[in-house]
Design an enzyme around this catalytic site. Structure first.
Site, short mmCIF file in Angstrom:
data_model
loop_
_atom_site.label_atom_id
_atom_site.label_comp_id
_atom_site.label_asym_id
_atom_site.label_seq_id
_atom_site.Cartn_x
_atom_site.Cartn_y
_atom_site.Cartn_z
N LYS A 189 -22.59 11.19 12.18
CA LYS A 189 -22.07 10.75 10.90
C LYS A 189 -21.45 9.36 11.10
O LYS A 189 -20.37 9.23 11.69
CB LYS A 189 -21.04 11.75 10.37
N GLY A 241 -12.02 6.29 15.87
CA GLY A 241 -11.50 5.81 14.60
C GLY A 241 -9.99 5.71 14.64
O GLY A 241 -9.37 5.58 15.71
N SER A 242 -9.39 5.80 13.49
CA SER A 242 -7.95 5.60 13.37
C SER A 242 -7.17 6.80 13.88
O SER A 242 -7.65 7.94 13.87
CB SER A 242 -7.57 5.33 11.91
N GLY A 246 -7.70 10.82 13.39
CA GLY A 246 -7.84 11.57 14.64
C GLY A 246 -6.89 12.75 14.71
O GLY A 246 -7.24 13.82 15.23
N GLU A 263 -11.15 8.89 20.52
CA GLU A 263 -10.84 7.53 20.96
C GLU A 263 -10.26 6.83 19.75
O GLU A 263 -10.98 6.54 18.79
CB GLU A 263 -12.10 6.85 21.49
N CYS A 297 -10.63 -1.95 19.44
CA CYS A 297 -9.51 -1.04 19.69
C CYS A 297 -8.69 -1.41 20.92
O CYS A 297 -7.47 -1.28 20.92
CB CYS A 297 -10.03 0.40 19.82
N GLU A 394 -0.86 -1.36 14.91
CA GLU A 394 -2.19 -1.92 15.11
C GLU A 394 -2.61 -2.64 13.82
O GLU A 394 -2.70 -2.02 12.76
CB GLU A 394 -3.19 -0.82 15.46
#
Length: 495
Positions: A189, A241-242, A246, A263, A297, A394
């Site tokens: 996805k 992703g964020s 997560g 991650e 990232c 971030e």
């Protein structure tokens, strides 16, 4: 913009199908997700938003291919041959793939042109360790003389792979390659802003002769990803992703007792030691601290400079960043493109406003660029203190902050004063001193005078930066489940 997008001739623009059980299959619903070029704000493509029925078809196909198909029953060496063919097929599609990525998320072509080759390298590296799975693993049984244990590494099952928008191919490849080598089947996805480039990977998989049902693709919103994560046939989840998303995935997988690799975000620091060669640092600064217009990232967006060289470091960082050309991501000489989405553009500008209000000083950039597109000027912020929002959150955009420190202990403390723990850098002319600082940094990876991902070494974060690792033998281990068969020391009939 300087390049005529109408003449690109990309094969995927407005599409109506998902890839299910070895075929491009029309979606059962009518809802669609637009694909927007962040350099022009033009909706140049669209994809279907998967329905619950589409999800069921994808999961059933992957489960059937795992339970009764040939893929998990091949040797790892045979699966590795397929991976090598996937790599070859990806490289054949390199230019169209690069152009599609750049239109989806604004990555400059100078970066996106490396996507096919890097992904191919990942597939080939994992193919090269097939012997790790095929080799006999027989271990002595210390507590019982005349006995031994055979350790089997079985594929974990149907894996859901959810990718981000910043590196939409490579961050699938580091999941897909080990999953396939292990003998798993998958449903991929992609992120909503970047759903078209992944179709080149599926094309490569199909051309490489991977059996039907082994790789399936669904596009759509975050609700589709949530349905996949929670589906009863899902055996493992891998997500990049964020951190907020997560956490939700981790909660669901914990509730369902389902293995997960996450991650997530980062707020990494580059510690500049007093003896650092600033010219050498300048040569690697953009890749290490503002790669992909700051939308990476692991990059070290917090520069920690010793007080006695603070102004010198700020001047060097400012000169280096201001010299990078910002413009059309489809131009070969563009270094910095736009921010990938409107939501991210608004977030970056909000962070810059907070920096102004809290007393930071922009030595270059600091505002949105005039005209169309989600362009934020590449920005260096000086006089940043550890309590400022831009020093702690971030930003995921073209913003570098420069903080000062007094003494190595304070530098290490500042580097570790974050909820994240993904990357990091140490710049020094003394390898031993740099190594000592790197050892003290509480993060999953640290580079000394450069940073890059090594396919053979684990990559993952600590704390709010994630769970588990990708790359290396350790990344392959995430897609296997272990079985120990205890037996008396065998005669030939066991062999």
């Amino acid at each position: 913009m300087s390049r005529d997008r109408a003449e690109l001739g990309l094969p995927w623009t407005h599409v109506d199908d998902h890839y299910l059980d070895g075929r491009w299959t029309p979606s059962t619903g009518e809802a669609r997700t637009p694909v927007v070029d962040p350099a022009t704000e033009e909706a140049w493509g669209s994809v279907p938003d998967a329905t619950p029925e589409d999800v069921e078809v994808a999961m059933a196909a992957a489960d059937r291919a795992f339970r009764s198909g040939p893929w998990p029953r091949l040797s790892a060496a045979e699966r590795a041959d397929h991976l090598r063919r996937v790599a070859d097929e990806l490289e054949k599609r390199a230019e169209e793939l690069a152009l599609t990525i750049s239109r989806e998320n604004g990555t400059p072509l100078s970066e996106s042109r490396g996507a096919a080759g890097n992904a191919a390298g990942i597939f080939r590296w994992f193919a090269g360790i097939a012997g790790h799975l095929d080799a006999d693993d027989v271990r002595p049984f210390p507590a019982m003389a005349g006995s031994e244990s055979v350790v089997r590494r079985d594929p974990v099952g149907v894996c859901v792979l959810i990718a981000p928008w910043n590196f939409p191919i490579n961050l699938v490849a580091i999941k897909l390659a080990p999953a396939l080598l292990a003998g798993c089947t998958v449903v991929v996805k992609p992120a909503s802003p970047t759903p078209l480039s992944i179709r080149f990977v599926v094309e490569a998989v199909e051309a490489a002769g991977v059996p039907a049902g082994v790789v399936n693709l669904l596009t759509g919103s975050g609700a589709v990803g949530d349905a996949l994560v929670r589906h009863p046939l899902t055996a493992k989840v891998a997500f990049t992703g964020s951190t907020p998303v997560g956490r939700k995935i981790a909660a669901a997988c914990g509730e369902l007792l389902r293995p997960v690799t996450l991650e997530l975000g980062g707020k990494s620091s580059a510690v500049v030691l007093p003896d650092a060669d600033l010219d050498a640092m300048s040569d690697v600064l953009i890749r290490s601290s503002m790669r992909n217009t700051g939308q990476t990232c692991y990059i070290s967006t917090r520069i920690l400079a010793p007080t006695e060289r603070y102004d010198e470091v700020v001047d060097m960082v400012t000169r280096t960043i201001s010299a990078g050309r910002q413009g059309d991501p489809l131009d070969d000489d563009t270094v910095f493109g736009p921010v990938a989405t409107k939501a991210q553009y608004d977030s970056v500008l909000d962070h810059l406003e907070s920096a102004r209000q809290e007393g930071a000083r922009a030595t270059t950039g600091g505002r949105a660029r005039d005209g169309n597109g989600y362009f934020v000027e590449p920005t260096v912020l000086a006089d940043v203190t550890p309590d400022m929002r831009v020093a702690r959150e971030e930003i995921f955009g073209p913003v570098i902050t420069v903080l000062r420190y007094d003494g190595i202990d304070e530098a290490v403390a500042l580097a570790n004063d974050t909820g994240f723990g993904l990357g990091g850098l140490v710049f020094s002319s003394d390898p031993r001193a740099a190594q000592q600082v790197a050892e003290r940094m509480d993060t999953g990876s640290v580079g000394i005078n450069f940073f890059a991902s090594n396919h053979s070494a684990p990559f993952g974060g600590r704390h709010d930066s994630g769970l588990g690792v990708e790359y290396g033998l350790e990344g392959l281990a995430a897609y296997v489940t272990y079985k120990s068969i205890h037996r008396r020391t065998p005669n030939e009939e066991y062999r």
